[in-house]
Design an enzyme around this catalytic site. Structure first.
Site: not given
Length: 368
Positions: A320, A241, A218, A265, A193, A164
């Site tokens: 994840w 994403d 990402e 997701k 990301d 991140k």
């Protein structure tokens, strides 16, 4: 087999071990929403949706519960063996709110699988593996500490790391990527990301400064158009994403050639039914993707793993789950756990997990 009752439950999930930090904000506590769909044969199916707070995406906890309140009464008495028909019924009751419909969609799959003695993976086309890769998400931090955690996760068997970034100066982000790469010695795949946290200029600068490091970028920028403008201007593959709000966005990204892969997701796209369609679109173009969710417990984790097991392994970027960041499990007998960077596909009918009796207390709402 008809639906006779729908119960809604709340599950508090405080973040274990401190704060989960992303470019869009920090998370200390989330509250998951679970649905129990009961059929007239006495069998129940479970579903779950859990947002990462009200800022990460438009989805939020109270919105999910309000949407379920609109939808659920119209499902009572409906035939449960046709998930496609139930999806149409949900759309007839309420426009949008895919993340709320996802909890019900997952429950429909669990109910159908339990009723016919089939796993959810079988309902989705069949598992290709008995365990799936997962990846570890390194929260926004400082270079040396992030690199130390990265090296530890390599030793624990994670095949992929998500780093991140965002919320700091771009120089800090660049240093973090270099430090992580040095600490992991090329032993894992790395996705960087930004959770929409970079400007176009910063994304180009980061890619240029990390040109020799094989990473994936990402969701570097906020909007679809900003990400599209990076095409031909960065040195790394770009995954979408947060922009993948529905199937049409994924189809558009594929057709325009702006995404080299996706961080998907399950609940954001509307559940397992819609994720399966997206899985197949990605397969046609040989595009890699994950099978994730924003947060949640064993129910959503099981859904991610079942779907992930049906993806061609060479294109799969991992499932994840929030297990590393939450304390305990809904199903004490069959918990979804990470072992050496992988998750075993749950066995048994449906999702293969079922909350312990009474674990959520009394329903916060009931229909039927």
């Amino acid at each position: 087999m008809r639906i006779i009752q729908i119960n809604v439950y709340s599950a508090p999930l405080p973040v274990l071990g401190g704060t989960y930090r992303m470019a869009s904000g920090s998370i200390d506590f989330v509250e998951s929403t679970l649905v129990e769909v009961i059929a007239d044969n006495g069998i129940a199916g479970w579903g779950e949706t859990c947002s990462n707070g009200p800022v990460y995406q438009p989805q939020h906890t109270l919105g999910a519960r309000a949407a379920i309140q609109e939808i659920a009464p119209g499902l009572i008495g409906e035939e449960a063996s046709s998930i496609r028909s139930l999806s149409r019924r949900m759309d007839a009751r309420l426009s949008g709110h895919n993340y709320a419909k996802a909890a019900l969609d997952i429950a429909f799959h669990d109910l159908l699988g339990r009723s016919f003695g089939l796993s959810v993976a079988t309902l989705l086309g069949g598992a290709l593996t008995d365990r799936v890769e997962t990846y570890y998400s390194l929260v926004v931090g400082y270079p040396n500490e992030t690199a130390r955690i990265a090296a530890d996760k390599v030793l624990k068997g994670y095949p992929r790391l998500q780093v991140k970034i965002g919320g700091h100066d771009i120089e800090n982000d660049i240093e973090t990527v270099h430090k992580v790469w040095e600490a992991t010695a090329g032993k894992v795949r790395i996705a960087v990301d930004a959770n929409r946290g970079l400007t176009v200029a910063a994304a180009i600068q980061l890619s240029r400064s990390c040109q020799a490091i094989p990473i994936v970028l990402e969701q570097p920028c906020n909007t679809f158009d900003e990400v599209a403008s990076l095409r031909g201007r960065v040195w790394h593959p770009v995954y979408l994403d947060e922009n993948t709000e529905d199937q049409n966005v994924v189809l558009r990204a594929i057709s325009l050639g702006i995404a080299d892969g996706f961080g998907l997701k399950v609940t954001r796209l509307g559940g397992l039914s819609k994720m399966t369609a997206v899985r197949d679109m990605c397969a046609i173009r040989s595009l890699p993707h994950s099978s994730d969710d924003t947060w949640g417990g064993d129910i959503i984790a099981a859904a991610c793993v079942h779907l992930g097991s049906t993806v061609e392994p060479r294109r799969f970027e991992g499932a994840w789950i929030a297990q590393e960041y939450i304390d305990g499990h809904y199903d004490s007998a069959n918990p979804i756990t990470i072992r050496e960077g992988h998750i075993a596909v749950p066995q048994g009918p449906g999702l293969g997990v079922k909350p312990d009796p009474g674990i959520f207390g009394k329903p916060i709402a009931s229909y039927g």
